[in-house]
Design an enzyme around this catalytic site. Structure first.
Site, PDB file in Angstrom:
ATOM      1  N   SER A  60       2.732  -8.703  43.031  1.00 17.35           N
ATOM      2  CA  SER A  60       3.429  -7.625  42.308  1.00 17.35           C
ATOM      3  C   SER A  60       4.489  -6.965  43.189  1.00 17.35           C
ATOM      4  O   SER A  60       5.543  -6.558  42.687  1.00 17.35           O
ATOM      5  CB  SER A  60       2.441  -6.587  41.758  1.00 17.35           C
TER       6      SER A  60
ATOM      7  N   LEU B 196      -1.099 -12.027  61.831  1.00 14.89           N
ATOM      8  CA  LEU B 196      -0.096 -12.892  62.441  1.00 14.89           C
ATOM      9  C   LEU B 196      -0.403 -13.098  63.924  1.00 14.89           C
ATOM     10  O   LEU B 196      -0.747 -12.158  64.631  1.00 14.89           O
ATOM     11  CB  LEU B 196       1.295 -12.278  62.291  1.00 14.89           C
TER      12      LEU B 196
ATOM     13  N   ASN C  64       5.809  -4.799  56.934  1.00 21.66           N
ATOM     14  CA  ASN C  64       4.584  -4.897  56.139  1.00 21.66           C
ATOM     15  C   ASN C  64       4.405  -3.641  55.303  1.00 21.66           C
ATOM     16  O   ASN C  64       4.854  -2.565  55.694  1.00 21.66           O
ATOM     17  CB  ASN C  64       3.374  -5.068  57.059  1.00 21.66           C
TER      18      ASN C  64
ATOM     19  N   HIS D 160       1.292  -1.412  53.723  1.00 22.68           N
ATOM     20  CA  HIS D 160      -0.153  -1.225  53.839  1.00 22.68           C
ATOM     21  C   HIS D 160      -0.561  -0.083  52.909  1.00 22.68           C
ATOM     22  O   HIS D 160       0.029   0.989  52.972  1.00 22.68           O
ATOM     23  CB  HIS D 160      -0.505  -0.890  55.295  1.00 22.68           C
TER      24      HIS D 160
ATOM     25  N   LEU E  89      -3.190  -5.054  64.745  1.00 25.69           N
ATOM     26  CA  LEU E  89      -3.486  -5.030  63.311  1.00 25.69           C
ATOM     27  C   LEU E  89      -3.079  -3.670  62.744  1.00 25.69           C
ATOM     28  O   LEU E  89      -3.724  -2.659  63.009  1.00 25.69           O
ATOM     29  CB  LEU E  89      -4.992  -5.274  63.072  1.00 25.69           C
ATOM     30  N   ASP E  90      -1.977  -3.666  61.993  1.00 28.77           N
ATOM     31  CA  ASP E  90      -1.471  -2.439  61.367  1.00 28.77           C
ATOM     32  C   ASP E  90      -1.204  -1.327  62.392  1.00 28.77           C
ATOM     33  O   ASP E  90      -1.545  -0.168  62.165  1.00 28.77           O
ATOM     34  CB  ASP E  90      -2.439  -1.957  60.262  1.00 28.77           C
TER      35      ASP E  90
ATOM     36  N   GLU F 247       3.844   1.846  45.831  1.00 28.59           N
ATOM     37  CA  GLU F 247       4.235   0.718  46.687  1.00 28.59           C
ATOM     38  C   GLU F 247       5.537   0.076  46.205  1.00 28.59           C
ATOM     39  O   GLU F 247       6.445  -0.202  46.995  1.00 28.59           O
ATOM     40  CB  GLU F 247       3.142  -0.375  46.683  1.00 28.59           C
TER      41      GLU F 247
HETATM   42  C1  GAR Z   1      -0.945  -4.579  47.905  1.00 30.33           C
HETATM   43  O1  GAR Z   1      -1.692  -3.444  47.523  1.00 30.33           O
HETATM   44  C2  GAR Z   1      -0.622  -4.521  49.378  1.00 30.33           C
HETATM   45  O2  GAR Z   1      -0.289  -3.239  49.838  1.00 30.33           O
HETATM   46  C3  GAR Z   1      -1.904  -4.994  49.966  1.00 30.33           C
HETATM   47  O3  GAR Z   1      -2.292  -6.064  49.147  1.00 30.33           O
HETATM   48  C4  GAR Z   1      -1.827  -5.836  47.827  1.00 30.33           C
HETATM   49  C5  GAR Z   1      -1.030  -7.044  47.373  1.00 30.33           C
HETATM   50  O4  GAR Z   1      -0.689  -6.921  46.021  1.00 30.33           O
HETATM   51  N1  GAR Z   1      -1.765  -5.367  51.354  1.00 30.33           N
HETATM   52  C6  GAR Z   1      -2.726  -5.221  52.266  1.00 30.33           C
HETATM   53  O5  GAR Z   1      -3.821  -4.747  51.998  1.00 30.33           O
HETATM   54  C7  GAR Z   1      -2.362  -5.665  53.656  1.00 30.33           C
HETATM   55  N2  GAR Z   1      -3.415  -5.313  54.585  1.00 30.33           N
HETATM   56  P1  GAR Z   1       0.494  -7.777  45.403  1.00 30.33           P
HETATM   57  O6  GAR Z   1       0.183  -9.244  45.732  1.00 30.33           O
HETATM   58  O7  GAR Z   1       0.396  -7.529  43.928  1.00 30.33           O
HETATM   59  O8  GAR Z   1       1.780  -7.325  46.002  1.00 30.33           O
END
Ligand code: GAR
Length: 202
Positions: free
Chosen positions: A13, A94, A108, A110, A145-146, A175
């Site tokens: 998304s 990574l 990234n 988060h 990590l983050d 997001e």
């Molecule tokens: C999102 O909420 C993103 O922030 C999270 O995974 C989801 C992906 O959704 N990322 C993490 O948790 C990274 N540690 P999407 O595939 O619909 O964009």
């Protein structure tokens, strides 16, 4: 326009929101999607990208050693000459090899304040702890990590959010806006690497 390599592992998304921002929103004229890459050839987001006519590439990470896999991914991505590597739900840590190949150019998103929560399941963490609000973080990726430098954060109000699905719905809405806006400002005003500290010899 800055060339983006968007990396995902699942739904995609955020990738779709970025592609839309490139087409008609804040990234229009500033960025183009060079490739959408996934470590899972079956990821839904890859299919969604292809349906939009975007270039896609994938390499299955299952069962692969991290360094070796990442070396191969770096080669694939480099063939698309990206200016930025944009992680959008890319659920792999990574390796240093990868981070060094695109140093300072990996971004990234988060779904929490990276000072408070790192790694997976950030919305579950906010929901389970009944937080009245959480934060979305967009940051540069370093070898931790983050832990990389924060580019932007935005608050998500969670008052009255009674289910995990509602927490995620509110969070993802933030997001999708924040990621495109932050990339637009990064592209317009790049973060310059810190100059070396002068010594008496230089
Ligand atoms: C999102 O909420 C993103 O922030 C999270 O995974 C989801 C992906 O959704 N990322 C993490 O948790 C990274 N540690 P999407 O595939 O619909 O964009």
């Amino acid at each position: 326009a800055a060339r983006l390599a968007i990396l995902l592992s699942g739904r995609g998304s955020n990738m779709l929101a970025l592609a839309e921002a490139v087409r008609t929103g804040v990234l229009r004229g500033l960025a183009e999607v060079a490739v959408v890459f996934s470590n899972d050839p079956g990821a839904y987001g890859l299919e969604a990208a292809a349906a939009l006519g975007l270039s896609t590439a994938s390499l299955a990470s299952r069962g692969r050693k991290r360094e070796e896999f990442d070396r191969e991914v770096v080669g694939i991505l480099q063939s698309y000459r990206p200016d930025y590597v944009v992680l959008a739900g890319y659920m792999r840590v990574l390796s240093p090899t990868f981070v060094r190949a695109f140093a300072g150019r990996i971004v990234n998103i988060h779904p929490a304040d990276t000072h408070q929560h790192q790694g997976l399941h950030a919305y579950e963490w906010a929901f389970d702890n009944h937080l009245p609000a959480t934060k979305i973080t967009v940051h540069l990726v370093d070898e931790g990590l983050d832990t990389g430098p924060i580019l932007a954060q935005r608050v998500v109000n969670l008052e009255g959010a009674a289910t995990l699905a509602e927490v995620q719905r509110r969070g993802l809405a933030v997001e999708h806006v924040l990621y495109a806006e932050t990339l637009a400002s990064l592209i317009t005003t790049p973060i310059l690497p810190a100059p070396p500290i002068p010594t008496h010899n230089s």
